[in-house]
Design a protein around this motif. Structure first.
Motif, PDB file in Angstrom:
ATOM      1  N   ILE A 197       0.842  -1.202   0.000  1.00  0.00           N
ATOM      2  CA  ILE A 197       0.000   0.000   0.000  1.00  0.00           C
ATOM      3  C   ILE A 197       0.873   1.247   0.000  1.00  0.00           C
ATOM      4  O   ILE A 197       0.640   2.185  -0.771  1.00  0.00           O
ATOM      5  CB  ILE A 197      -0.938  -0.011   1.230  1.00  0.00           C
ATOM      6  N   HIS A 198       1.877   1.258   0.873  1.00  0.00           N
ATOM      7  CA  HIS A 198       2.771   2.418   0.944  1.00  0.00           C
ATOM      8  C   HIS A 198       3.509   2.635  -0.374  1.00  0.00           C
ATOM      9  O   HIS A 198       3.586   3.768  -0.875  1.00  0.00           O
ATOM     10  CB  HIS A 198       3.774   2.207   2.083  1.00  0.00           C
ATOM     11  N   GLN A 199       4.042   1.560  -0.945  1.00  0.00           N
ATOM     12  CA  GLN A 199       4.818   1.699  -2.179  1.00  0.00           C
ATOM     13  C   GLN A 199       3.963   2.155  -3.356  1.00  0.00           C
ATOM     14  O   GLN A 199       4.472   2.788  -4.283  1.00  0.00           O
ATOM     15  CB  GLN A 199       5.488   0.362  -2.528  1.00  0.00           C
ATOM     16  N   ALA A 200       2.675   1.839  -3.335  1.00  0.00           N
ATOM     17  CA  ALA A 200       1.790   2.239  -4.423  1.00  0.00           C
ATOM     18  C   ALA A 200       1.164   3.611  -4.197  1.00  0.00           C
ATOM     19  O   ALA A 200       0.420   4.104  -5.046  1.00  0.00           O
ATOM     20  CB  ALA A 200       0.683   1.195  -4.598  1.00  0.00           C
ATOM     21  N   SER A 201       1.484   4.239  -3.069  1.00  0.00           N
ATOM     22  CA  SER A 201       0.875   5.527  -2.727  1.00  0.00           C
ATOM     23  C   SER A 201       1.777   6.687  -3.140  1.00  0.00           C
ATOM     24  O   SER A 201       2.920   6.496  -3.572  1.00  0.00           O
ATOM     25  CB  SER A 201       0.628   5.607  -1.211  1.00  0.00           C
ATOM     26  N   GLN A 202       1.261   7.893  -2.986  1.00  0.00           N
ATOM     27  CA  GLN A 202       2.039   9.087  -3.292  1.00  0.00           C
ATOM     28  C   GLN A 202       3.092   9.369  -2.214  1.00  0.00           C
ATOM     29  O   GLN A 202       3.900  10.282  -2.369  1.00  0.00           O
ATOM     30  CB  GLN A 202       1.113  10.296  -3.438  1.00  0.00           C
ATOM     31  N   ARG A 203       3.085   8.577  -1.151  1.00  0.00           N
ATOM     32  CA  ARG A 203       4.048   8.747  -0.056  1.00  0.00           C
ATOM     33  C   ARG A 203       5.216   7.755  -0.170  1.00  0.00           C
ATOM     34  O   ARG A 203       6.010   7.612   0.755  1.00  0.00           O
ATOM     35  CB  ARG A 203       3.361   8.550   1.296  1.00  0.00           C
ATOM     36  N   ALA A 204       5.326   7.071  -1.295  1.00  0.00           N
ATOM     37  CA  ALA A 204       6.282   5.970  -1.439  1.00  0.00           C
ATOM     38  C   ALA A 204       7.726   6.378  -1.188  1.00  0.00           C
ATOM     39  O   ALA A 204       8.539   5.563  -0.730  1.00  0.00           O
ATOM     40  CB  ALA A 204       6.154   5.352  -2.830  1.00  0.00           C
ATOM     41  N   GLU A 205       8.079   7.630  -1.463  1.00  0.00           N
ATOM     42  CA  GLU A 205       9.461   8.074  -1.274  1.00  0.00           C
ATOM     43  C   GLU A 205       9.757   8.475   0.176  1.00  0.00           C
ATOM     44  O   GLU A 205      10.909   8.750   0.509  1.00  0.00           O
ATOM     45  CB  GLU A 205       9.759   9.269  -2.194  1.00  0.00           C
ATOM     46  N   LYS A 206       8.733   8.510   0.998  1.00  0.00           N
ATOM     47  CA  LYS A 206       8.916   8.889   2.404  1.00  0.00           C
ATOM     48  C   LYS A 206       9.004   7.639   3.275  1.00  0.00           C
ATOM     49  O   LYS A 206       8.951   6.518   2.800  1.00  0.00           O
ATOM     50  CB  LYS A 206       7.764   9.796   2.859  1.00  0.00           C
ATOM     51  N   ALA A 207       9.122   7.861   4.579  1.00  0.00           N
ATOM     52  CA  ALA A 207       9.374   6.749   5.502  1.00  0.00           C
ATOM     53  C   ALA A 207       8.162   5.852   5.680  1.00  0.00           C
ATOM     54  O   ALA A 207       7.019   6.302   5.709  1.00  0.00           O
ATOM     55  CB  ALA A 207       9.808   7.295   6.857  1.00  0.00           C
ATOM     56  N   GLY A 250       4.919  10.224   5.566  1.00  0.00           N
ATOM     57  CA  GLY A 250       5.020   8.857   5.098  1.00  0.00           C
ATOM     58  C   GLY A 250       3.844   8.027   5.587  1.00  0.00           C
ATOM     59  O   GLY A 250       2.712   8.514   5.670  1.00  0.00           O
ATOM     60  N   SER A 251       4.124   6.777   5.930  1.00  0.00           N
ATOM     61  CA  SER A 251       3.078   5.865   6.412  1.00  0.00           C
ATOM     62  C   SER A 251       3.507   5.247   7.733  1.00  0.00           C
ATOM     63  O   SER A 251       4.684   4.930   7.919  1.00  0.00           O
ATOM     64  CB  SER A 251       2.833   4.737   5.396  1.00  0.00           C
ATOM     65  N   ILE A 252       2.556   5.058   8.635  1.00  0.00           N
ATOM     66  CA  ILE A 252       2.835   4.365   9.889  1.00  0.00           C
ATOM     67  C   ILE A 252       1.967   3.113   9.933  1.00  0.00           C
ATOM     68  O   ILE A 252       0.762   3.161   9.686  1.00  0.00           O
ATOM     69  CB  ILE A 252       2.589   5.267  11.121  1.00  0.00           C
ATOM     70  N   PHE A 288       1.323  16.064  12.777  1.00  0.00           N
ATOM     71  CA  PHE A 288       1.891  15.038  11.905  1.00  0.00           C
ATOM     72  C   PHE A 288       0.912  14.750  10.766  1.00  0.00           C
ATOM     73  O   PHE A 288      -0.292  14.932  10.895  1.00  0.00           O
ATOM     74  CB  PHE A 288       2.205  13.746  12.671  1.00  0.00           C
ATOM     75  N   ASP A 289       1.467  14.336   9.670  1.00  0.00           N
ATOM     76  CA  ASP A 289       0.662  13.978   8.495  1.00  0.00           C
ATOM     77  C   ASP A 289       1.185  12.643   7.983  1.00  0.00           C
ATOM     78  O   ASP A 289       2.143  12.594   7.211  1.00  0.00           O
ATOM     79  CB  ASP A 289       0.777  15.053   7.416  1.00  0.00           C
ATOM     80  N   SER A 290       0.599  11.560   8.448  1.00  0.00           N
ATOM     81  CA  SER A 290       1.059  10.248   8.017  1.00  0.00           C
ATOM     82  C   SER A 290      -0.136   9.350   7.698  1.00  0.00           C
ATOM     83  O   SER A 290      -1.212   9.496   8.286  1.00  0.00           O
ATOM     84  CB  SER A 290       1.940   9.591   9.089  1.00  0.00           C
ATOM     85  N   ARG A 291       0.070   8.455   6.772  1.00  0.00           N
ATOM     86  CA  ARG A 291      -0.955   7.484   6.388  1.00  0.00           C
ATOM     87  C   ARG A 291      -1.013   6.385   7.440  1.00  0.00           C
ATOM     88  O   ARG A 291       0.009   5.798   7.800  1.00  0.00           O
ATOM     89  CB  ARG A 291      -0.571   6.887   5.026  1.00  0.00           C
TER      90      ARG A 291
END
Length: 461
Positions: A197-207, A250-252, A288-291
């Motif tokens: 999910i993280h890799q397919a999202s717009q946050r993929a380059e973040k943590a 990023g994503s948590i 914070f702004d994280s998925r």
């Protein structure tokens, strides 16, 4: 006096400044390097693990503009972005300080300084460096993670109809920032799904920050997730950045969310509603702004009925729900998974192994109560123990082990009176009966979850 672990580089064309600062800082930090030549900076960064650089803004030319200092600041940040830089100048100027910080410096100090002021600035710089390194480390891990949807090193594999439905849901959900709850038995690949999910999202380059909620004790819960300030409690010897703050942009991933006691659920609910965390010992909330991605093998609706899980918390975390199928319900994926792990572990252990069609068929008939995790672990063990060029699956399946798929609901009969064997078979039977649900199996066995996990490890289940 105990010296702090860390390395400092001081760059100044004034030898007296270098001597004075080195003597002072050497009392407090393990390694202090000095040079009058800024051209040596690259050498020091390559040869030593420098945490903090004290950098003069003016050297030989144009002695008050700070242009040379800005040039070398950019060189340092280009060569080693995790390094924290403090700018120094004898010409204290507020505008120059602002420019330096905008250019990437962590702080600014005017010469001559008071020793207490320099020590305070350097201490803050080390805290800043530690935070940067932790963030950078997570980013490096994240950038090296498998793109689970494209089939890299540890891919989220599956060609079955059940898995294609999962992939389709992931593809749609990843494009949004909706909170996602991943459900499934232990070993079905919930963390792989979260990473996909993280890799397919717009946050993929973040943590991508993963937290096993089952391993976080009640006393460390707030410190781990929200952070703490130095001195907030007895062992708080330095500031700690919480996991939510580390996952900013990023994503948590909160694994084993079903293990959270009600008190922790309430704290997390407030954080998710306000999108703010307050570190222990601080009165200042941090945005914070994280998925948010959560996972559990618990039946949360049943937990709500028994009063063990908050309904409002469930509504907050499961905007989109993804159910991962157990391996026994996607048997057609077993040959693909076996071949993938056989290839991977053969390369890892420098072996050249193949598997016969009959052995592959036997693996497809096995019920895999531990799901993909059990399959991967079993293939690795077999690769290590096999002799010759053919995979020996006797370590995985024998005539006395779990019967074929047609007997899924029948616990295996005890075939040995050896207590260790009996314990192993009983634990395996409980897991099979409760379809991999560790909590239910542990309760039926009269064990805690932790005790059951230790037995799974002992018996390599």
């Amino acid at each position: 006096m105990t010296k702090h672990i860390g390395s400092i580089l001081i760059v100044d064309d004034n030898a007296d400044i270098l001597t004075a600062s080195r003597l002072l800082l050497k009392q407090h930090y393990q390694q202090v390097k000095t040079t009058t030549d800024p051209h040596q900076i690259c050498h020091y960064l390559e040869q030593f693990d420098i945490d903090v650089v004290l950098l003069d803004m003016n050297f030989t030319q144009d002695a008050i503009s700070g242009k040379e200092g800005f040039h070398w600041l950019q060189q340092i940040l280009r060569l080693k972005p995790s390094t924290t830089v403090i700018m120094m100048t004898a010409y204290a100027d507020l505008n120059l300080a602002i420019q330096a910080i905008k250019a990437g410096a962590a702080d600014f100090i005017a010469k001559p300084w008071r020793n207490e002021a320099l020590l305070a600035v350097v201490a803050a710089a080390f805290t800043h460096a530690s935070t940067k390194r932790e963030r950078d480390s997570l980013s490096r891990q994240n950038s090296g993670l498998t793109n689970a949807l494209s089939g890299q090193t540890f891919p989220f594999l599956g060609e079955s109809v059940a898995m294609q439905r999962v992939f389709s849901t992931i593809e749609k959900a990843a494009k949004t920032d909706a909170n996602i709850l991943i459900l499934g038995e232990s070993g079905t690949g919930k963390e792989l799904a979260a990473r996909a999910i993280h890799q397919a999202s717009q946050r993929a380059e973040k943590a991508f920050v993963s937290v096993d909620m089952g391993s976080v004790s009640d006393s460390l819960f707030e410190s781990e997730l929200f952070g703490h300030k130095k001195g907030a409690f007895t062992d708080a010897k330095q500031d700690r950045v919480g996991r939510f703050e580390l996952a900013h942009n990023g994503s948590i991933f909160l694994d084993e969310i079903g293990n959270l006691p009600l008190s922790q659920q309430a704290k997390l609910l407030a954080v998710l509603q306000n999108r703010q965390v307050t570190p222990i010992g601080s009165n200042k909330p941090i945005d914070f702004d994280s998925r948010l991605i959560c996972a559990t093998n618990h039946d949360l609706l049943e937990a709500i009925d028994t009063g063990e899980f908050r309904q409002d918390f469930l509504y907050r975390i499961n905007t989109i729900e993804i159910q991962l199928p157990p391996l026994r319900d996607r048997v057609e994926d077993i040959p693909l998974l076996v071949q993938h792990y056989l290839t991977h572990f053969s390369q890892k252990y420098h072996r050249q192994l193949t598997i016969t069609a009959s052995d592959l068929n036997r693996l497809c008939l096995y019920t895999w109560p531990g799901n993909v995790r059990e399959l991967a672990h079993s293939i690795e063990r077999s690769v290590i123990l096999s002799e010759g060029h053919q995979l020996d699956i006797s370590a995985i399946i024998s005539n006395t082990k779990t019967p074929s798929k047609s007997h899924d609901d029948v616990p295996p009969r005890v075939t040995s009176f050896n207590l260790l064997d009996v314990e192993k078979e009983t634990v395996a039977a409980a897991l099979q009966h409760f379809q991999g649900n560790v909590s239910k199996a542990a309760k039926a066995l009269g064990l805690t979850r932790g005790a059951l996990y230790r037995r799974l490890e002992k018996h390599e289940l």
